[in-house]
Design an enzyme around this catalytic site. Structure first.
Site, PDB file in Angstrom:
ATOM      1  N   ARG A 236     -62.286  -1.879 -78.529  1.00  0.00           N
ATOM      2  CA  ARG A 236     -61.587  -0.618 -78.753  1.00  0.00           C
ATOM      3  C   ARG A 236     -62.209   0.428 -77.842  1.00  0.00           C
ATOM      4  O   ARG A 236     -63.433   0.445 -77.640  1.00  0.00           O
ATOM      5  CB  ARG A 236     -61.701  -0.168 -80.218  1.00  0.00           C
ATOM      6  CG  ARG A 236     -60.844  -0.976 -81.180  1.00  0.00           C
ATOM      7  CD  ARG A 236     -59.363  -0.709 -80.974  1.00  0.00           C
ATOM      8  NE  ARG A 236     -58.525  -1.370 -81.955  1.00  0.00           N
ATOM      9  CZ  ARG A 236     -57.969  -2.569 -81.785  1.00  0.00           C
ATOM     10  NH1 ARG A 236     -58.216  -3.246 -80.670  1.00  0.00           N
ATOM     11  NH2 ARG A 236     -57.189  -3.092 -82.714  1.00  0.00           N
ATOM     12  N   GLU A 265     -56.034   6.302 -75.681  1.00  0.00           N
ATOM     13  CA  GLU A 265     -54.842   5.609 -75.185  1.00  0.00           C
ATOM     14  C   GLU A 265     -53.566   6.333 -75.607  1.00  0.00           C
ATOM     15  O   GLU A 265     -53.483   6.836 -76.727  1.00  0.00           O
ATOM     16  CB  GLU A 265     -54.818   4.173 -75.727  1.00  0.00           C
ATOM     17  CG  GLU A 265     -55.954   3.320 -75.191  1.00  0.00           C
ATOM     18  CD  GLU A 265     -55.959   1.910 -75.765  1.00  0.00           C
ATOM     19  OE1 GLU A 265     -54.973   1.535 -76.431  1.00  0.00           O
ATOM     20  OE2 GLU A 265     -56.926   1.191 -75.543  1.00  0.00           O
ATOM     21  N   HIS A 283     -54.488  -2.473 -72.207  1.00  0.00           N
ATOM     22  CA  HIS A 283     -54.644  -3.009 -73.563  1.00  0.00           C
ATOM     23  C   HIS A 283     -53.728  -4.216 -73.788  1.00  0.00           C
ATOM     24  O   HIS A 283     -52.836  -4.201 -74.637  1.00  0.00           O
ATOM     25  CB  HIS A 283     -54.352  -1.930 -74.605  1.00  0.00           C
ATOM     26  CG  HIS A 283     -54.984  -2.230 -75.933  1.00  0.00           C
ATOM     27  ND1 HIS A 283     -55.381  -1.239 -76.808  1.00  0.00           N
ATOM     28  CD2 HIS A 283     -55.287  -3.400 -76.553  1.00  0.00           C
ATOM     29  CE1 HIS A 283     -55.892  -1.772 -77.905  1.00  0.00           C
ATOM     30  NE2 HIS A 283     -55.836  -3.097 -77.765  1.00  0.00           N
TER      31      HIS A 283
END
Length: 316
Positions: A236, A265, A283
Site C-alpha cells: 500500500r 492514488e 496498482h
C-alpha cells in the site's frame, strides 16, 4: 425463484464481466450509482444482510451502521484496510477477502519492478523510443547486478514469502521484518526495520496497509537503504513516507524506487515521473487474466457459501 439481495458498494471493474456475473446470481443494489447514498441505504437497503465490495472501494463504519440486518461483507482483493473491520466485528459482521489466489502474480510483479529498476529497463525503453541511443557516447549507464545480492522483505506473509522464494532463485541472501519472527522459515529475521534496510540491496514492501503500518518505511529506513539501494512497493502506498522518498531520491540518497502503489492514488508526485531511476505502475499487482478470474470466483464462492450455510470460505 427469488434471488437473494445484496448491496454492492462499487463496480468490480478490475475483473472482466464481474458485475454482470454477480447480477446473474443476485439482486444487486448498486450503491455506487446512488445520487443520495444516505437516502438510498435508508429507503432501499434496510433488509440487506450481505455487502459485496473490493479492497479499493471498501466499506465504512457509516455504511455498516446504516444496515441493521447486515451479517457479512464479501470483498474482492486481499487488502482490507479500506473496510472498517473493527466496526464490523463489533456488530458481529463477518468479513472475507480473496487471499492466496493472487500471491504469485503480485510476487511476479514485485520482481518485474525490481529487475526493471535495477537493470534500467524503463530508462532504456524510453531512450530507444525517443531515438536517443547514439546520443550518449557511453550508452546505457552500468547497472547493479541482482543475483547474489541481499533481499529484504518487509512483511513475510503469503505474498512476502512468495517474493522471498523468488529471491532464493537468484541466489540471494534473504532477510525479513515482521512484528514477530516466523519459526517455519530459514530467512534471517530483523526486529529492526532500519537494520534490515542497512543490510539490504533491495527492500521489497509487502506488508498490510492501514494505520498500523502508515509510514513504516520512513526517512531513517530509506536513509539506511542508502544511495545504492532500491525500494520496491507492491503493498500500500501509505506504508512508505512518499515525501521522504521523493526527497531522498532527488538528493541521490536512495538508489532507486519501483512502485505499484502510491500514498494518494491516483495522484503520483510529478518528481517521480521524471526520474530515470524510478519505475512506476498503476496498482496492478493482481492484474492477470488468471488471477482476476480466480479472485472473482472466490467472491462468488463466498457469497454462495454464506447464503447456503451462513459461513464464509475465507474469513479474515
Amino acid at each position: 425463484m427469488n434471488m437473494p439481495r445484496i448491496l454492492q458498494i462499487g463496480s468490480l471493474s478490475g475483473s472482466p464481466n464481474a458485475d454482470q456475473e454477480i447480477a446473474r446470481r443476485y439482486q444487486v443494489l448498486e450503491y455506487w450509482k446512488a445520487s443520495d447514498p444516505i437516502r438510498f441505504l435508508r429507503d432501499e437497503a434496510q433488509d440487506i444482510e450481505v455487502v459485496a465490495t473490493s479492497a479499493m472501494t471498501g466499506c465504512t463504519a457509516a455504511i455498516i451502521d446504516a444496515l441493521p440486518r447486515l451479517r457479512a461483507i464479501v470483498s474482492w482483493g486481499v487488502g482490507f484496510d479500506s473496510i472498517d473491520v473493527d466496526r464490523a466485528r463489533a456488530r458481529g459482521v463477518v468479513v472475507s477477502n480473496t487471499p492466496d489466489v493472487l500471491n504469485d502474480c503480485v510476487a511476479d510483479l514485485a520482481w518485474a519492478l525490481l529487475l526493471g529498476c535495477a537493470r534500467q529497463i524503463a530508462w532504456g525503453d524510453r531512450n530507444i523510443r525517443a531515438h536517443r541511443w547514439t546520443e550518449r557516447a557511453a550508452g546505457l549507464p552500468l547497472a547493479p547486478r541482482v543475483h547474489h545480492k541481499k533481499l529484504g522483505v518487509v512483511g513475510l506473509g503469503r505474498i512476502g514469502e512468495a517474493i522471498a522464494q523468488r529471491g532464493r532463485g537468484f541466489d540471494m541472501e534473504v532477510g525479513y521484518h515482521n512484528r514477530n519472527p516466523r519459526r517455519d522459515v530459514s530467512h534471517r529475521y530483523f526486529d529492526s526495520l532500519v537494520e534490515l534496510a542497512t543490510s539490504s540491496d533491495f527492500l521489497v514492501v509487502a506488508t498490510v496497509g492501514g494505520s498500523s503500518t502508515r509510514h513504516l518505511v520512513n526517512e531513517p529506513v530509506l536513509r539506511a537503504l542508502g544511495p545504492a539501494g532500491i525500494v520496491v512497493n507492491i503493498a500500500r502506498g501509505t506504508v512508505i513516507d512518499e515525501a521522504a522518498l521523493v526527497s531522498l531520491l532527488s538528493q541521490g540518497l536512495v538508489g532507486g524506487a519501483a512502485l505499484d502503489v502510491f500514498e494518494h492514488e491516483p495522484q503520483v508526485p510529478e518528481a517521480l515521473k521524471h526520474m530515470d531511476n524510478v519505475v512506476l505502475m498503476p496498482h496492478v499487482g493482481s492484474a492477470t487474466i488468471e488471477t482476476r478470474r480466480a479472485m472473482l470466483d472466490l467472491v462468488l464462492d463466498n457469497l454462495q457459501s454464506f447464503f447456503s450455510t451462513g459461513k464464509l470460505l475465507t474469513p479474515i
